[in-house]
Write an enzyme that holds these catalytic residues in place. Structure first.
Site, PDB file in Angstrom:
ATOM      1  N   TYR A 146       0.812  -1.224   0.000  1.00 43.75           N
ATOM      2  CA  TYR A 146       0.000   0.000   0.000  1.00 43.75           C
ATOM      3  C   TYR A 146       0.844   1.271   0.000  1.00 43.75           C
ATOM      4  O   TYR A 146       0.337   2.353  -0.264  1.00 43.75           O
ATOM      5  CB  TYR A 146      -0.959   0.025   1.199  1.00 43.75           C
ATOM      6  CG  TYR A 146      -1.965  -1.122   1.228  1.00 43.75           C
ATOM      7  CD1 TYR A 146      -2.156  -1.940   0.126  1.00 43.75           C
ATOM      8  CD2 TYR A 146      -2.722  -1.373   2.360  1.00 43.75           C
ATOM      9  CE1 TYR A 146      -3.059  -2.980   0.147  1.00 43.75           C
ATOM     10  CE2 TYR A 146      -3.644  -2.415   2.399  1.00 43.75           C
ATOM     11  CZ  TYR A 146      -3.797  -3.221   1.288  1.00 43.75           C
ATOM     12  OH  TYR A 146      -4.700  -4.248   1.320  1.00 43.75           O
ATOM     13  N   ASP A 227      -2.468 -18.149   2.472  1.00 41.80           N
ATOM     14  CA  ASP A 227      -3.648 -18.836   1.936  1.00 41.80           C
ATOM     15  C   ASP A 227      -4.142 -19.888   2.929  1.00 41.80           C
ATOM     16  O   ASP A 227      -5.354 -20.044   3.149  1.00 41.80           O
ATOM     17  CB  ASP A 227      -3.374 -19.444   0.547  1.00 41.80           C
ATOM     18  CG  ASP A 227      -1.984 -20.068   0.419  1.00 41.80           C
ATOM     19  OD1 ASP A 227      -1.151 -19.856   1.332  1.00 41.80           O
ATOM     20  OD2 ASP A 227      -1.727 -20.761  -0.573  1.00 41.80           O
TER      21      ASP A 227
END
Ligand code: NAD
Length: 360
Positions: A146, A227
């Protein structure tokens, strides 16, 4: 002991919920022999109304000099409030970003607690949640994807976008230290989440986390790929104590963690920097739809105050007392409208605060 607490009541339901948190802190002060000296500061919409800007230099300086900052939520109805006719950098949320940056807050801690009494609000099966769960997500807040360089260019006639994910070892070390320090105050387990099978930044993350772990021999460290972590949070959330992760993974996993608790009015949060100073606030917004009606659930803010006592003031017994009082009141059957279900007693913001104060 005496502590200087900067209090930002905020907008809409902010003052209602912060008043209840102060009520609980006053009860703790009386019971445990402390003094909390409050200094009220304005941020967001309230600051725009008073000074024309969402954060003044003076407010930031005063916040820096405090021992901890307790905040309600800021902002208003984004479609009707005049605050949202202002340019983006003058709106209430700009004040929040500016104070976080000005205070150098690089770690965000969000507990995900499912109380036995509120099991009905959890979307997971009973067989998965058992007696409830209690873990925190410690997310790096100022680095990674970000904040990396980004650009969109035309290459060989094709529009191409780049975002870069960069971490240096110092940025990783300081958030890892926060993760391990937090684990030392909890059940002494850190699950560091990365994607080290693919990303260089994750391989560096893993290396630095392992170095930091050597300073905390009592803490069990495990690594988990992001994940897998996304699956484990819904498969067996009871396995986690402190989930330590980088900015984007933390953004996604902390929302998933909030969702499995099922109740927005119960979720506290803390933003931490170097040293002990932190900004403590509920995870929810300013709920303009119920402002001024004595309907808001003050528990997220009360639990945020408990986090301030634990992590900024090292008052663990006092924080335990607040958390136990919240559990007791839920057991007694008191519910605000957002967590109400059949067979329980509906109470307003103030009455919920009174009931919790009575259990301290
Ligand atoms: P919100 O979290 O304020 O409200 C979403 C829904 O949850 C509403 O129906 C509201 O009534 C309910 N709710 C929220 N907190 C509650 C509580 N304590 N008790 C009972 N019900 C509660 O989100 P929103 O409506 O999208 O945003 C409203 C304003 O809050 C906007 O201006 C937004 O920018 C701001 N906001 C501020 C923060 C912050 O201060 N950190 C965070 C998120 C949103």
């Amino acid at each position: 002991m005496e502590y200087k607490v900067a209090v930002i009541k905020g907008d809409c339901i902010g003052p209602e919920i912060v008043n209840e948190a102060m009520k609980i802190m006053d009860k703790v002060a009386e019971k445990f022999g402390h003094t909390f000296r409050y200094e009220q500061l304005l941020l967001g919409g309230a600051s725009i109304d008073a000074y024309g800007v969402p954060l003044t230099e003076e407010t930031l300086e005063k916040a820096k000099k405090s021992d901890g900052i307790l905040m309600g939520s800021i902002g208003g109805d984004t479609t009707t409030s005049p605050w949202y006719k202002l340019p983006a950098d003058k709106r209430p949320e700009a004040g929040l970003l500016a104070i976080r940056k000005g205070l150098g807050l690089f770690a965000n801690m969000r507990p995900a607690v499912l109380y036995e009494e509120l099991k009905g609000a959890c979307p997971l099966k009973d067989s998965i949640i058992g007696d409830g769960f209690d873990f925190v997500v410690m997310r790096e807040l100022t680095g990674g994807l970000y904040f990396g360089e980004r650009k969109t260019v035309v290459e060989d006639g094709v529009l191409t976008a780049y975002d870069s994910l960069t971490y240096n070892e110092n940025e990783i070390r300081r958030i890892a230290v926060k993760g391990f320090e937090t684990a030392m105050k909890r059940r002494k387990k850190v699950t560091s989440v990365d994607k080290a099978n693919v990303l260089d930044s994750s391989r560096l993350w893993r290396k630095v986390v392992e170095e930091v772990a050597k300073d905390y021999p009592e803490v069990t460290l495990e690594h988990m790929l992001v994940d897998n972590c996304a699956m484990q949070l819904v498969k067996d959330p009871t396995q986690f104590d402190v989930v330590l992760t980088e900015n984007m993974f933390g953004d996604i996993l902390s929302d998933e963690a909030s969702m499995v608790t099922g109740s927005i009015g119960m979720l506290s949060s803390a933003s931490l920097g170097e040293g002990k100073l932190g900004l403590y606030e509920p995870s929810h917004g300013s709920a303009p739809d119920i402002a001024g009606q004595n309907k808001a659930n003050p528990i997220a803010t009360i639990l945020s105050a408990a986090m301030m006592l634990r992590y900024s003031f090292d008052l663990d017994k006092e924080a335990d007392a607040i958390e136990a009082a919240v559990k007791e009141v839920l057991k007694q059957g008191y519910r605000t409208v957002d967590i109400m279900s059949e067979g329980h007693t509906l109470v307003g913001t103030k009455e919920m605060g009174d009931a919790i104060a009575a259990c301290i």
